[in-house]
Design a protein around this motif. Structure first.
Motif, short mmCIF file in Angstrom:
data_model
loop_
_atom_site.label_atom_id
_atom_site.label_comp_id
_atom_site.label_asym_id
_atom_site.label_seq_id
_atom_site.Cartn_x
_atom_site.Cartn_y
_atom_site.Cartn_z
N GLY A 40 -1.54 -29.52 -78.54
CA GLY A 40 -1.22 -29.90 -79.92
C GLY A 40 -0.78 -28.69 -80.73
O GLY A 40 -0.63 -27.59 -80.19
N ALA A 41 -0.56 -28.90 -82.03
CA ALA A 41 -0.01 -27.84 -82.87
C ALA A 41 -0.97 -26.64 -82.98
O ALA A 41 -0.54 -25.49 -82.94
CB ALA A 41 0.29 -28.40 -84.25
N GLU A 42 -2.28 -26.94 -83.10
CA GLU A 42 -3.21 -25.83 -83.34
C GLU A 42 -3.55 -25.03 -82.10
O GLU A 42 -3.81 -23.84 -82.16
CB GLU A 42 -4.50 -26.38 -83.97
CG GLU A 42 -4.35 -26.60 -85.47
CD GLU A 42 -5.53 -27.35 -86.03
OE1 GLU A 42 -6.67 -26.95 -85.73
OE2 GLU A 42 -5.30 -28.33 -86.75
N GLU A 48 -4.64 -19.96 -75.89
CA GLU A 48 -5.28 -20.05 -77.21
C GLU A 48 -6.67 -20.68 -77.09
O GLU A 48 -7.61 -20.25 -77.76
CB GLU A 48 -4.44 -20.88 -78.20
CG GLU A 48 -3.19 -20.18 -78.71
CD GLU A 48 -2.03 -20.27 -77.72
OE1 GLU A 48 -2.10 -21.10 -76.80
OE2 GLU A 48 -1.05 -19.51 -77.87
N ALA A 49 -6.77 -21.68 -76.23
CA ALA A 49 -8.08 -22.35 -76.07
C ALA A 49 -9.13 -21.34 -75.60
O ALA A 49 -10.26 -21.31 -76.11
CB ALA A 49 -7.96 -23.49 -75.06
N LEU A 50 -8.74 -20.49 -74.64
CA LEU A 50 -9.72 -19.52 -74.14
C LEU A 50 -10.03 -18.43 -75.18
O LEU A 50 -11.14 -17.89 -75.20
CB LEU A 50 -9.28 -18.93 -72.80
CG LEU A 50 -9.99 -19.64 -71.63
CD1 LEU A 50 -9.69 -21.13 -71.60
CD2 LEU A 50 -9.73 -18.99 -70.30
N HIS A 51 -9.06 -18.14 -76.04
CA HIS A 51 -9.36 -17.20 -77.12
C HIS A 51 -10.38 -17.81 -78.08
O HIS A 51 -11.31 -17.13 -78.52
CB HIS A 51 -8.08 -16.81 -77.88
CG HIS A 51 -7.24 -15.84 -77.11
ND1 HIS A 51 -5.89 -15.67 -77.34
CD2 HIS A 51 -7.55 -15.00 -76.10
CE1 HIS A 51 -5.41 -14.76 -76.50
NE2 HIS A 51 -6.41 -14.34 -75.74
N ILE A 52 -10.21 -19.07 -78.39
CA ILE A 52 -11.17 -19.76 -79.27
C ILE A 52 -12.55 -19.74 -78.62
O ILE A 52 -13.57 -19.46 -79.26
CB ILE A 52 -10.71 -21.21 -79.54
CG1 ILE A 52 -9.42 -21.19 -80.36
CG2 ILE A 52 -11.80 -22.01 -80.24
CD1 ILE A 52 -8.75 -22.55 -80.48
N MET A 53 -12.58 -20.02 -77.32
CA MET A 53 -13.86 -19.99 -76.60
C MET A 53 -14.49 -18.60 -76.66
O MET A 53 -15.68 -18.45 -76.97
CB MET A 53 -13.61 -20.39 -75.13
CG MET A 53 -14.84 -20.28 -74.26
SD MET A 53 -14.41 -20.44 -72.51
CE MET A 53 -13.69 -18.82 -72.23
#
Ligand code: ADP
Length: 379
Positions: A40-42, A48-53
């Motif tokens: 998705g956009a965010e 990016e998902a792993l950075h958020i994690m």
């Protein structure tokens, strides 16, 4: 050892950090989470998902570093029959196996790449859902179709949920005080997806899922076994049902959902108790199918020493266990109604003392099993 366990799907990442040296589940789990809507956009990609994690892990880690990463990988094909340290060659092979698991293996590769970027230099291990079933003999894994289906397309039984079946087998043997290498049993992993495994001398000799996780038991939204000719016949009669549509129907619109109108076991049981005929039929079909497999696998393993229930339904639904076990009278299996109602995180017996074969409930823990396999290869 601090192990980060990662389960990458095409649009989600589920993770857990476990301290393998701590005692007890609560102490072992340092952090866990789920990131959804990748693409998705965010959160455009797994990176990016792993950075958020990684951000979310800063606080719970208190400055400690991750020692190793264990990736759950759905398909290891005929190549991987145990967990392996991830190398470039391993990543290439996981990618090459994508035709066998088109939704999963490409996502695993993306997840592994993103983890390499986020945690450079940290050793990584791949733990395959199919690996435990690598010990099946050819007479169990081959299908009676022309040879080139197997040679060219890899059409054979692979089996899934292997990490869980393996873990539960070990715990059950321990609990019974039997050497694992001497343990013959039948393990029923009943969650949204469900499969049953025949265990001989601690190893898998047969399992109900097949080339894909569609085969075998009736599941939440999957049909389980069905005559393939019925499907080709429907497709010939209605050309609007393409192969892709049929695949979606069988995986997402079948099973309990198709018969009872709901794929959640709790709600189906409630509906049956309220007199709903569709729910009753769905539960009769599901428990009957399971009982047939149990009887067959009892023969396959030369007489099981125990029948073991695990996963969401197997661990929690006393009503479904009762329905299934009530069909096993011919094996001399007797349910202890009171013990069947006990809840908890510990392995337990739910059959009577005079039951010919003990029936156990053994909670599964795939993350723990992946963390242990990762530690074993990296310490
Ligand atoms: P998954 O395959 O997604 O990991 P789970 O192992 O979590 O699935 O199992 C999900 C299933 O377990 C659902 O059908 C749900 O209704 C059932 N389940 C979970 N908790 C209970 C409960 N307390 N009683 C009965 N069924 C339960």
């Amino acid at each position: 050892m601090l192990v980060l366990v990662i389960n990458c799907g095409s649009s989600s990442v589920k993770y857990q950090v476990r301290d393998t040296a701590a005692t007890g589940e609560d102490a072992q789990v340092i952090a866990k989470g789920l990131i959804e809507n990748i693409g998705g956009a965010e959160i455009p990609t797994h990176t990016e998902a792993l950075h958020i994690m990684a951000e979310a892990l800063v606080e719970p880690l208190h400055g400690k570093t991750i020692d190793a990463i264990g990736h759950r990988v759905v398909h290891g094909g005929e190549i991987f029959s145990e967990p392996v340290i991830i190398t470039e060659d391993v990543i290439t092979k996981i990618d090459e196996l994508s035709p066998l698991a088109p939704l999963h293996n490409p996502a695993h590769v993306l997840g592994i790449r993103a983890a390499q970027e986020t945690y450079p230099g940290v050793p990584m291990v791949a733990v395959f859902d199919t690996a435990f079933h690598g010990t099946m003999p050819a007479h169990a894994y081959r299908y009676a179709v022309p040879e080139d289906f197997y040679e060219q397309y890899g059409v054979r039984r692979y089996g899934f949920h292997g990490t869980s079946h393996d873990y539960v087998t070990g715990i059950a043997a321990d609990f019974l005080g039997v050497e694992r290498s001497e343990f013959n049993g039948v393990i029923a992993h009943l969650g949204n997806g469900a499969s049953i495994t025949a265990i001989e001398k601690g190893a898998c000799i047969d399992t109900s899922m097949g080339y894909t996780p569609l085969a075998g038991l009736i599941m939440g939204t999957r049909s389980g076994d069905i005559d393939p000719s019925a499907l080709t016949s429907v497709m010939i009669q209605n050309p609007e049902i393409t192969a892709e549509k049929m695949d979606t129907i069988l995986n997402k619109q079948s099973g309990l959902l198709a018969i009872a109108g709901n794929n959640d076991m709790r709600e189906v049981v409630e509906a049956m108790e309220g007199g709903d005929e569709r729910a009753k039929l769905a539960l009769d079909m599901t428990s009957y199918r399971l009982a047939k497999y149990i009887g067959g696998y009892h023969v396959a393993v030369g007489g099981m020493q125990a029948l073991v229930f695990t996963a969401g339904i197997g661990e929690n639904s006393s009503q479904f266990r009762e329905l299934a076990i009530s069909r096993l009278g011919a094996l001399g299996i007797k349910l202890d109604a009171e013990a069947n109602l006990v809840r908890g995180d510990e392995p337990r017996v739910i059959s009577t003392k005079d039951s010919a074969i003990p029936v156990l409930v053994v909670p599964t823990n795939e993350e723990k099993a992946i963390a242990e396999a990762t530690e074993a290869l990296t310490k």
